[in-house]
Scaffold this motif. Structure first.
Motif, PDB file in Angstrom:
ATOM      1  N   TYR A 154     -72.193   9.906  15.901  1.00  0.00           N
ATOM      2  CA  TYR A 154     -73.008  11.091  15.668  1.00  0.00           C
ATOM      3  C   TYR A 154     -73.929  11.268  16.876  1.00  0.00           C
ATOM      4  N   ILE A 155     -73.864  12.432  17.514  1.00  0.00           N
ATOM      5  CA  ILE A 155     -74.612  12.674  18.754  1.00  0.00           C
ATOM      6  C   ILE A 155     -75.494  13.906  18.608  1.00  0.00           C
ATOM      7  N   LEU A 156     -76.792  13.702  18.816  1.00  0.00           N
ATOM      8  CA  LEU A 156     -77.749  14.808  18.858  1.00  0.00           C
ATOM      9  C   LEU A 156     -78.059  15.108  20.313  1.00  0.00           C
ATOM     10  N   ASP A 157     -77.891  16.370  20.726  1.00  0.00           N
ATOM     11  CA  ASP A 157     -78.128  16.693  22.135  1.00  0.00           C
ATOM     12  C   ASP A 157     -79.421  17.482  22.305  1.00  0.00           C
ATOM     13  N   ALA A 158     -79.752  17.799  23.555  1.00  0.00           N
ATOM     14  CA  ALA A 158     -81.025  18.446  23.887  1.00  0.00           C
ATOM     15  C   ALA A 158     -81.117  19.864  23.333  1.00  0.00           C
ATOM     16  N   LYS A 159     -79.983  20.480  23.001  1.00  0.00           N
ATOM     17  CA  LYS A 159     -79.996  21.810  22.385  1.00  0.00           C
ATOM     18  C   LYS A 159     -80.077  21.717  20.865  1.00  0.00           C
ATOM     19  N   GLU A 160     -80.307  20.494  20.386  1.00  0.00           N
ATOM     20  CA  GLU A 160     -80.510  20.220  18.958  1.00  0.00           C
ATOM     21  C   GLU A 160     -79.270  20.510  18.133  1.00  0.00           C
ATOM     22  N   ASN A 161     -78.113  20.200  18.709  1.00  0.00           N
ATOM     23  CA  ASN A 161     -76.844  20.229  17.991  1.00  0.00           C
ATOM     24  C   ASN A 161     -76.470  18.811  17.603  1.00  0.00           C
ATOM     25  N   LEU A 162     -75.950  18.639  16.398  1.00  0.00           N
ATOM     26  CA  LEU A 162     -75.504  17.321  15.956  1.00  0.00           C
ATOM     27  C   LEU A 162     -73.988  17.344  15.800  1.00  0.00           C
ATOM     28  N   PHE A 163     -73.292  16.616  16.702  1.00  0.00           N
ATOM     29  CA  PHE A 163     -71.841  16.570  16.723  1.00  0.00           C
ATOM     30  C   PHE A 163     -71.341  15.254  16.145  1.00  0.00           C
ATOM     31  N   VAL A 164     -70.166  15.310  15.508  1.00  0.00           N
ATOM     32  CA  VAL A 164     -69.530  14.117  14.960  1.00  0.00           C
ATOM     33  C   VAL A 164     -68.156  13.944  15.608  1.00  0.00           C
ATOM     34  N   PHE A 165     -67.906  12.722  16.116  1.00  0.00           N
ATOM     35  CA  PHE A 165     -66.612  12.379  16.707  1.00  0.00           C
ATOM     36  C   PHE A 165     -66.052  11.168  15.974  1.00  0.00           C
ATOM     37  N   ASP A 166     -64.719  11.117  15.833  1.00  0.00           N
ATOM     38  CA  ASP A 166     -64.133   9.967  15.145  1.00  0.00           C
ATOM     39  C   ASP A 166     -64.006   8.785  16.101  1.00  0.00           C
ATOM     40  N   GLU A 167     -63.427   7.672  15.645  1.00  0.00           N
ATOM     41  CA  GLU A 167     -63.376   6.448  16.445  1.00  0.00           C
ATOM     42  C   GLU A 167     -62.544   6.599  17.723  1.00  0.00           C
TER      43      GLU A 167
END
Length: 399
Positions: free
Chosen positions: A82-95
């Protein structure tokens, strides 16, 4: 309050005992306290080859739906990143690095969040909380990204928060505070996770600078059942349990241990790093930099001896291993300050694709088996690459 006074008293006593005895063996137990010595001859060394052999790369998929800006926070849960970026988007990537979904949407809508400075995942309740420090609002979504509810963060303290938070147990959220004289000088604030109301402050040490300054990446990250926290200018690692903290480990580097009284003695300081440097110049340790823990290992950053030291401590075997980077242009070896989080299997960091091309010669020279395939389709405009350091492979030579 009584618990905090006892904790600080214990630390001063332990510091006095250590300074008087001058020498502690690795792994010696005094009650529940364990000493982790990195003095020459007390700890085995991890090599650069060990570090390289432990690496697993995960390319994060790059599409218009998941373009990552500057990364602010990374968390791992059940193999997903789970990655939160500077534009305040929260992305989910699998393994495998494939984009799964985006959690929530920034905006004024009833099921949207106005801002997201940090987030945490509740593994038991299976939801994600997006926290806006500016508005003191928290919006929760389930792991599929469906809106659940919206709450207010009810805090009495005037502390300015750094943007790092830690879920210590199912009921307690720990917020890391900036450390400046204009605000309360507490370094951590405990919040009731369910009601999001303030419970208690931890480590009321003196402010270490006139200006608010905090480390941008988390100082603590826990995976597993036990939770450990560290404090600025402090060689003690504390265990959090049932709403209380107690000293569990003391890092022994050969330097004198700083205490809150010593920190006051050498004040004032304009910045936190000025305090660390002044203490170090007078023969004191700078304190543990950051700590990551799993059910088996404790991983500590330390800079007090003038090196970039990483200490891996097996809590069950009471045995430690030291990785000391002396000089290298290979970014894969520069894990200090770059780690973002841990799970039970890996220490996790990310590396920009730009850096992969800048240091291509050094990275290819490692002869890591995944490197040729990694470079085949890598483009500079791609999302960052996750660099995962496998605990078992890192320490396999010592089994």
């Amino acid at each position: 309050e009584m618990q905090m006074k006892m904790t600080l008293l214990l630390f001063v006593v332990f510091s006095f005992l250590v300074s008087c005895t001058g020498k502690m063996k690795t792994g010696v137990d005094i009650g529940d306290l364990q000493y982790i010595s990195i003095k020459e001859g007390d700890i085995e060394k991890i090599t650069e080859e060990d570090v390289v052999n432990s690496i697993h790369f995960v390319r994060l998929e790059t599409t218009e739906d998941c373009l990552i800006d500057k990364i602010e926070q990374i968390q791992r849960h059940k193999g997903c990143t789970y990655i939160l970026d500077a534009k305040e988007n929260l992305f989910v990537f699998d393994e495998y690095g494939k984009f799964v979904r985006k959690i929530g949407q920034k905006g004024p809508g009833p099921e949207e969040y106005i801002g997201a400075h940090m987030f945490y995942i509740h593994p038991k309740k299976q939801y994600i909380s997006m926290i806006s420090l500016a508005t003191r609002k928290v919006v929760r979504y389930d792991l599929e990204g469906n809106y659940l509810d919206r709450l207010s963060l009810e805090l009495r303290s005037r502390s300015l928060f750094s943007g790092n938070c830690y879920l210590m147990d199912k009921n307690t959220l720990l917020l890391e505070c900036s450390n400046g004289q204009k605000f309360a000088p507490y370094q951590y604030l405990c919040v009731d996770e369910e009601t999001l109301t303030e419970k208690v402050t931890l480590f009321p040490w003196p402010a270490l600078g006139e200006k608010n300054e905090s480390f941008p990446f988390p100082k603590n990250n826990n995976a597993g059942k036990e939770h450990y926290i560290i404090s600025y200018c402090n060689d003690t690692i504390y265990k959090y349990e049932n709403g209380t903290i107690s000293p569990r480990f003391v890092l022994e580097s050969g330097l004198k241990h700083p205490t809150s009284e010593i920190v006051k003695e050498y004040a004032p300081y304009k910045f936190i790093d000025e305090a660390q440097k002044k203490l170090n110049k007078n023969g004191y340790s700078m304190g543990v930099g950051r700590g990551f823990s799993t059910d088996n290992h404790l991983c500590l950053e330390y800079f007090g001896l003038g090196y970039c030291d990483y200490i891996f401590w097996n809590r069950h075997k009471n045995k430690g291993y030291l990785y000391r980077l002396l000089e290298s242009n290979n970014p894969l070896l520069h894990i200090y300050n770059e780690l973002r989080c841990t799970d039970e299997k890996y220490l996790i960091r990310c590396l920009s694709t730009e850096m992969f091309f800048v240091a291509e010669k050094e990275i290819r020279s490692t002869n890591h088996p995944e490197v040729p395939e990694l470079y085949k389709n890598l483009k500079e405009e791609d999302n960052p690459v996750l660099v995962l350091y496998d605990y078992d492979k890192l320490l396999s030579r010592f089994k």
